[in-house]
Write an enzyme that holds these catalytic residues in place. Structure first.
Site, mmCIF file in Angstrom:
data_model
loop_
_atom_site.group_PDB
_atom_site.id
_atom_site.type_symbol
_atom_site.label_atom_id
_atom_site.label_comp_id
_atom_site.label_asym_id
_atom_site.label_seq_id
_atom_site.Cartn_x
_atom_site.Cartn_y
_atom_site.Cartn_z
ATOM 1 N N ASP A 11 -1.535 10.313 -8.006
ATOM 2 C CA ASP A 11 -1.095 9.278 -7.092
ATOM 3 C C ASP A 11 -0.730 7.919 -7.839
ATOM 4 O O ASP A 11 -0.618 8.026 -9.066
ATOM 5 C CB ASP A 11 -2.469 8.947 -6.284
ATOM 6 C CG ASP A 11 -2.250 7.880 -5.147
ATOM 7 O OD1 ASP A 11 -1.316 8.106 -4.388
ATOM 8 O OD2 ASP A 11 -3.056 6.940 -4.954
ATOM 9 N N SER A 12 -0.192 7.106 -7.055
ATOM 10 C CA SER A 12 0.338 5.820 -7.522
ATOM 11 C C SER A 12 -0.945 4.955 -8.080
ATOM 12 O O SER A 12 -0.376 4.211 -8.919
ATOM 13 C CB SER A 12 0.846 4.748 -6.545
ATOM 14 O OG SER A 12 -0.069 4.702 -5.299
ATOM 15 N N TYR A 43 4.082 2.945 -4.449
ATOM 16 C CA TYR A 43 5.049 3.800 -4.253
ATOM 17 C C TYR A 43 5.793 3.512 -2.955
ATOM 18 O O TYR A 43 6.773 3.849 -2.714
ATOM 19 C CB TYR A 43 4.645 5.274 -4.129
ATOM 20 C CG TYR A 43 4.512 5.711 -5.760
ATOM 21 C CD1 TYR A 43 4.507 4.740 -6.770
ATOM 22 C CD2 TYR A 43 4.234 7.003 -5.991
ATOM 23 C CE1 TYR A 43 4.152 5.378 -8.145
ATOM 24 C CE2 TYR A 43 4.023 7.509 -7.068
ATOM 25 C CZ TYR A 43 4.083 6.799 -8.287
ATOM 26 O OH TYR A 43 3.847 7.324 -9.647
ATOM 27 N N CYS A 74 -0.622 11.825 -3.054
ATOM 28 C CA CYS A 74 -0.069 10.859 -2.217
ATOM 29 C C CYS A 74 0.921 11.260 -1.026
ATOM 30 O O CYS A 74 1.748 12.095 -1.489
ATOM 31 C CB CYS A 74 0.871 10.356 -3.311
ATOM 32 S SG CYS A 74 1.835 8.919 -3.240
ATOM 33 N N THR A 76 3.474 9.469 0.282
ATOM 34 C CA THR A 76 4.512 8.905 -0.210
ATOM 35 C C THR A 76 5.265 10.124 -0.997
ATOM 36 O O THR A 76 6.443 10.314 -0.866
ATOM 37 C CB THR A 76 4.708 7.697 -0.729
ATOM 38 O OG1 THR A 76 3.756 6.885 -0.037
ATOM 39 C CG2 THR A 76 6.135 6.966 -0.517
ATOM 40 N N GLU A 153 -6.434 -1.512 -3.709
ATOM 41 C CA GLU A 153 -6.141 -1.832 -5.155
ATOM 42 C C GLU A 153 -6.887 -2.905 -5.744
ATOM 43 O O GLU A 153 -7.415 -3.058 -6.617
ATOM 44 C CB GLU A 153 -4.791 -1.651 -5.535
ATOM 45 C CG GLU A 153 -3.978 -0.432 -5.451
ATOM 46 C CD GLU A 153 -4.305 0.712 -6.590
ATOM 47 O OE1 GLU A 153 -4.794 0.445 -7.712
ATOM 48 O OE2 GLU A 153 -4.302 1.878 -6.139
ATOM 49 N N CYS A 185 -2.261 7.880 4.108
ATOM 50 C CA CYS A 185 -1.965 7.431 2.988
ATOM 51 C C CYS A 185 -3.352 7.687 1.977
ATOM 52 O O CYS A 185 -4.393 7.562 2.757
ATOM 53 C CB CYS A 185 -1.722 5.961 2.712
ATOM 54 S SG CYS A 185 -1.643 5.105 1.172
ATOM 55 N N HIS A 187 -4.906 5.994 0.109
ATOM 56 C CA HIS A 187 -5.589 4.808 -0.117
ATOM 57 C C HIS A 187 -6.557 4.563 1.085
ATOM 58 O O HIS A 187 -7.474 3.845 1.226
ATOM 59 C CB HIS A 187 -4.793 3.797 -0.308
ATOM 60 C CG HIS A 187 -4.308 3.596 -1.751
ATOM 61 N ND1 HIS A 187 -3.264 4.496 -2.307
ATOM 62 C CD2 HIS A 187 -4.676 2.689 -2.803
ATOM 63 C CE1 HIS A 187 -3.245 3.981 -3.606
ATOM 64 N NE2 HIS A 187 -3.846 3.054 -3.868
#
Ligand code: DGL
Length: 272
Positions: A11-12, A43, A74, A76, A153, A185, A187
């Site tokens: 993932d990002s 991303y 992820c 995206t 984050e 997403c 997250h």
């Protein structure tokens, strides 16, 4: 390819840990090599070309770790890069979008499904495509919530600022009569209680991670890659890599995984 090789998950940033956590829960005998692209997060606001380039580098890196399969944890990257990179990967590779769409299609009763995700995922229209394949009459309402990734984050999982931002993003969706909302997403499951509190009890929240782990297990079995469950005593099942700020990643990971990450390594992803 050996069945006791790890599964690559990327993932990002920390978001993909919500998928890794579900894989750990459902298939505890599997090893995982996780990569979080913390140097290049987010991303969600980047172009397709950039996400394809990043994902290609990460797949190359994961293959140097001997992974037997890859989970693109992820949305995206699943939306922008998965189909393009699948033929190059030459090992089984799955994303989170298709399983998420499947879970939502079976959860909805009124056929009105909301999707929240990054700008990239929402603008790609990928959830709408998959959902309409599964239920042609589905009405899909998408909403990009770009600030959510930074809030996660930052570790602000339960914070009044996060609630205010969520209220603003979700206000249209609340009026749209959806009965199912995809957390599109990786997250976002970390903000689940905030989102649930705003959307109310009538809306089922779908976290694609669950269905992704189910699909992964099937994929491994079909390819004769499922681990037999035997590990050497004390063998560490999980390894973690990031492209920047390892200590920060470790700190946030603490609130996502049921254990503390011991070793974490930082690599130069641009070298791959
Ligand atoms: N967690 C990722 C996703 O599922 C990416 C978020 C971001 O970096 O913008 O889309």
């Amino acid at each position: 390819m050996r069945a006791d090789a790890p599964i690559g998950v990327f993932d990002s940033g920390v978001g993909g840990l919500t998928v890794a956590r579900e894989i750990m829960r459902q298939i505890p005998e599997e090893r995982i090599t996780y990569f979080g692209d913390t140097a290049r997060v987010p991303y969600g606001s980047k172009s397709r070309e950039t996400i394809v380039r990043y994902s290609r580098q990460i797949i190359r890196f994961l293959k140097t770790r001997g992974v037997k399969a890859i989970v693109v944890a992820c949305n995206t990257a699943s939306a922008f890069a998965l189909e393009e990179l699948r033929p190059e990967a030459d090992i089984p590779i799955i994303g989170v979008v298709k399983p998420g769409a499947r879970a939502a299609a079976s959860a909805t009763r009124n056929g009105r499904i909301g999707v929240i995700g990054t700008e990239g995922t929402i603008e790609s229209g990928i959830y709408t495509q998959y959902l309409q394949r599964l239920c042609p009459d589905a009405q899909v309402v998408g909403k990009a919530c770009p600030l959510f990734v930074s809030l996660v984050e930052e570790g602000w999982l339960k914070d009044e600022i996060t609630t205010l931002v969520a209220r603003r993003y979700l206000e249209e969706l609340k009026k749209s009569d959806i009965d199912t909302l995809i957390l599109g997403c990786t997250h976002y499951p970390l903000l689940r209680s905030t989102v649930a509190g705003i959307m109310g009890e009538g809306v089922t929240l779908v976290n694609p991670a669950y269905e992704t782990a189910v699909s992964l297990r099937t994929l491994l079995r079909e390819n004769n890659l499922a681990n037999d469950g035997h590990h050497k005593n004390g063998e560490n099942l999980y390894e973690f890599f990031v492209s920047d700020a390892a200590e920060r990643f470790k700190r946030i990971a603490k609130s996502i995984l049921p254990f503390d990450i011991m070793g974490i390594r930082q690599i130069q992803i641009e070298d791959y």
